[in-house]
Design a protein around this motif. Structure first.
Motif, PDB file in Angstrom:
ATOM      1  N   HIS A 183       5.839   8.922  -7.890  1.00  0.00           N
ATOM      2  CA  HIS A 183       4.479   8.457  -8.155  1.00  0.00           C
ATOM      3  C   HIS A 183       4.338   6.941  -8.234  1.00  0.00           C
ATOM      4  CE1 HIS A 183       3.124  12.507  -8.392  1.00  0.00           C
ATOM      5  NE2 HIS A 183       4.037  12.806  -9.298  1.00  0.00           N
ATOM      6  N   MET A 184       5.164   6.281  -9.029  1.00  0.00           N
ATOM      7  CA  MET A 184       5.051   4.831  -9.071  1.00  0.00           C
ATOM      8  C   MET A 184       5.449   4.200  -7.739  1.00  0.00           C
ATOM      9  SD  MET A 184       6.175   3.600 -12.898  1.00  0.00           S
ATOM     10  CE  MET A 184       7.335   4.884 -13.355  1.00  0.00           C
ATOM     11  N   THR A 185       6.460   4.752  -7.090  1.00  0.00           N
ATOM     12  CA  THR A 185       6.896   4.214  -5.795  1.00  0.00           C
ATOM     13  C   THR A 185       5.802   4.372  -4.744  1.00  0.00           C
ATOM     14  OG1 THR A 185       9.196   4.731  -6.314  1.00  0.00           O
ATOM     15  CG2 THR A 185       8.653   4.388  -4.000  1.00  0.00           C
ATOM     16  N   GLY A 187       2.559   4.913  -5.309  1.00  0.00           N
ATOM     17  CA  GLY A 187       1.361   4.198  -5.725  1.00  0.00           C
ATOM     18  C   GLY A 187       1.437   2.722  -5.399  1.00  0.00           C
ATOM     19  N   ALA A 188       2.591   2.098  -5.709  1.00  0.00           N
ATOM     20  CA  ALA A 188       2.751   0.670  -5.412  1.00  0.00           C
ATOM     21  C   ALA A 188       2.821   0.438  -3.907  1.00  0.00           C
ATOM     22  CB  ALA A 188       4.013   0.146  -6.093  1.00  0.00           C
ATOM     23  N   PHE A 334      -3.098   4.097  -6.018  1.00  0.00           N
ATOM     24  CA  PHE A 334      -2.409   3.342  -7.067  1.00  0.00           C
ATOM     25  C   PHE A 334      -2.923   3.732  -8.448  1.00  0.00           C
ATOM     26  CE2 PHE A 334      -2.077  -0.350  -9.932  1.00  0.00           C
ATOM     27  CZ  PHE A 334      -0.694  -0.448  -9.985  1.00  0.00           C
ATOM     28  N   GLY A 338       0.281   5.430  -9.238  1.00  0.00           N
ATOM     29  CA  GLY A 338       0.995   4.302  -9.824  1.00  0.00           C
ATOM     30  C   GLY A 338       0.772   4.198 -11.324  1.00  0.00           C
ATOM     31  N   LEU A 388       7.938  -0.278  -9.945  1.00  0.00           N
ATOM     32  CA  LEU A 388       6.673  -0.788  -9.415  1.00  0.00           C
ATOM     33  C   LEU A 388       6.872  -2.115  -8.686  1.00  0.00           C
ATOM     34  CD1 LEU A 388       4.336   0.032 -12.444  1.00  0.00           C
ATOM     35  CD2 LEU A 388       4.160   1.040 -10.160  1.00  0.00           C
ATOM     36  N   SER A 391       8.968  -1.594  -5.331  1.00  0.00           N
ATOM     37  CA  SER A 391       8.207  -0.893  -4.299  1.00  0.00           C
ATOM     38  C   SER A 391       7.105  -1.765  -3.719  1.00  0.00           C
ATOM     39  CB  SER A 391       7.608   0.401  -4.871  1.00  0.00           C
ATOM     40  OG  SER A 391       6.854   1.084  -3.885  1.00  0.00           O
TER      41      SER A 391
END
Length: 466
Positions: A183-185, A187-188, A334, A338, A388, A391
């Motif tokens: 998710h963070m990868t 999203g960023a 994001f 993210g 974050l 990425s």
């Protein structure tokens, strides 16, 4: 035994495993696979009609490109048995020696099954990320970018987080099913894609970041149903075996989704005109699912309610970030993935409990604040910041580099964007008319039915990128 886990000609290499564990993880793999077209349906419904088919195309493209990348070297770079702190070796290049040896992610299942399970995670991440440039990205360069992005962004972060040799795993960071790597990868990465591509062109709108009504709420609902259903395998299978821990995680997953759905519905009811929006309840469910992802196998079931509520509330207001940043992240990837992944990671540090992780009969963790392990919150923040930052930075470098390679410019021209990605890049439309004549240039008389009124042809391009 050898590095493949045994010789199938002289022994039964299945006897080293509990077959029930393998059945459950294979079932979970199938559940996660359905999430990939689920993201495509969700994105398609949220987009405008003349771009809708391209988002479904992206889902099929993502699973195909990532499957080849995973076979070629993706699995080895992420889950090699000889990995370093930051990335894997190439001892499993071309799936070499990937057979019956216990996997690095779970000794309860063999490499061949674990590689398949992690493949669908990788493909889901890829599909989430490419949504950052919807309605303006050229599809050819997207395929090239995705192969590179998986190699230098996703695989290293997956190695940090889930490979026992990874620096974040050694440090003690907790991520059950992908708050960071998924998710963070994504999203960023989506934020970087939206930034480098620039804002969508629309002569009927002002220069601010634009929002549009979904063209198909039914597609949004179907996509959400596929995602909610598949997420039970996404989180439930991340135990790596058929134990109470995995089934407990699936229960927490459903509870967080329900909590997120109701929270978002209530917030939007008061913020946006006192209507019980279908899109709102779908978006809230996904926010709750994102929030519980890193936590599901670490936290008590009751904590799924505050995790779903808090993540949905924060993500709801994070949807306004694109107006502050002036980045046209039209699908709010994001804000949802993210920010949602960040909140889930932080809340894991608060609610993680040692006795929940031990439900699989093997995992031992110091827990989070519930176990008075206050250091865990700092570890979660460190992992989230690194994920974050890495990425977004590396994604931006990849995209800017591709933009300046002849033939690999990232986005459509103004005219192509107004006609729609479906017609200009695919040559097919969301609702195909079988009686409509097909023209050699891919454009037929009805193609403008879902597009904005065209503007006179101009030499100007839509490349507003950084």
């Amino acid at each position: 035994m050898g590095n493949t886990g045994g010789d199938s000609l002289t022994e039964d290499i299945n006897t080293q495993y509990n077959l029930a564990n393998m059945v459950w993880i294979m079932t979970a793999t199938a559940l996660v696979w359905i999430m990939i077209p689920g993201v495509g349906l969700l994105y398609s419904g949220l987009s405008r009609k003349h771009h809708g088919l391209s988002l479904i195309w992206m889902a099929l493209m993502a699973v195909s490109v990532v499957s080849l990348q995973w076979f070629f070297w993706g699995y080895s770079l992420a889950f090699s048995h000889e990995a370093g702190k930051f990335i894997g070796a190439l001892d499993n290049f071309g799936m070499m020696n990937v057979l019956a040896a216990p996997s690095v992610g779970s000794t309860a299942i063999p490499d061949i099954l674990y590689s398949f399970y992690q493949l669908v995670f990788a493909a889901t991440t890829a599909m989430i990320m490419v949504g950052g440039a919807h309605e303006r990205a050229r599809l050819g360069p997207m395929m090239v970018m995705l192969f590179i992005w998986m190699t230098v962004v996703y695989c290293p972060i997956a190695c940090w987080t889930w490979n026992p040799s990874g620096w974040l795993a050694k440090l003690g960071g907790l991520d059950f099913a992908g708050g960071g790597p998924v998710h963070m990868t994504s999203g960023a990465g989506a934020l970087a894609y939206a930034l480098v591509c620039g804002k969508r062109h629309d002569p009927l709108a002002d220069d601010k970041v634009k929002t549009y009504r979904p063209h198909s709420v039914l597609s949004v609902v179907l996509g959400t149903v596929f995602l909610w259903f598949g997420w039970l395998g996404f989180n439930g299978g991340s135990s790596g075996n058929a134990t109470i821990r995995g089934f407990y995680a699936a229960n927490s997953t459903n509870l967080a989704a329900a909590s997120g759905a109701m929270t978002w519905l209530m917030i939007d009811y008061f913020r946006k005109g006192r209507k019980w929006s279908v899109v709102a309840i779908c978006t809230g469910a996904i926010a709750g699912l994102v929030g519980i992802t890193p936590a599901a196998g670490f936290v008590p079931c009751w904590s799924a309610v505050p995790i779903g509520v808090i993540t949905a509330a924060v993500c709801n207001f994070a949807f306004d970030l694109k107006k502050v940043l002036h980045i046209d992240d039209g699908l709010d990837v994001f804000a949802l993935h993210g920010v949602g992944g960040l909140m889930g990671s932080i809340l894991t540090g608060f609610f993680a409990a040692d006795y929940i992780a031990a439900l699989d009969g093997a995992t031992q963790i110091p827990g989070g604040w519930l176990n008075h392990n206050y250091r865990q919150l700092g570890l979660q923040l460190a992992g989230a910041t690194a994920t974050l930052g890495y990425s977004f930075t590396v994604s931006t470098v990849i995209l800017v580099a591709l933009k300046y390679i002849p033939g690999f410019h990232l986005r459509l021209s103004v005219e192509e964007e107004l006609l729609g990605t479906d017609v200009c890049q695919i040559g097919e439309t969301y609702f195909q008319d079988s009686d409509e004549p097909v023209y050699t240039d891919g454009v037929s008389p009805g193609v403008m039915s879902g597009a904005q009124t065209p503007v006179p042809r101009t030499e100007k391009t839509a490349d507003e990128s950084v």
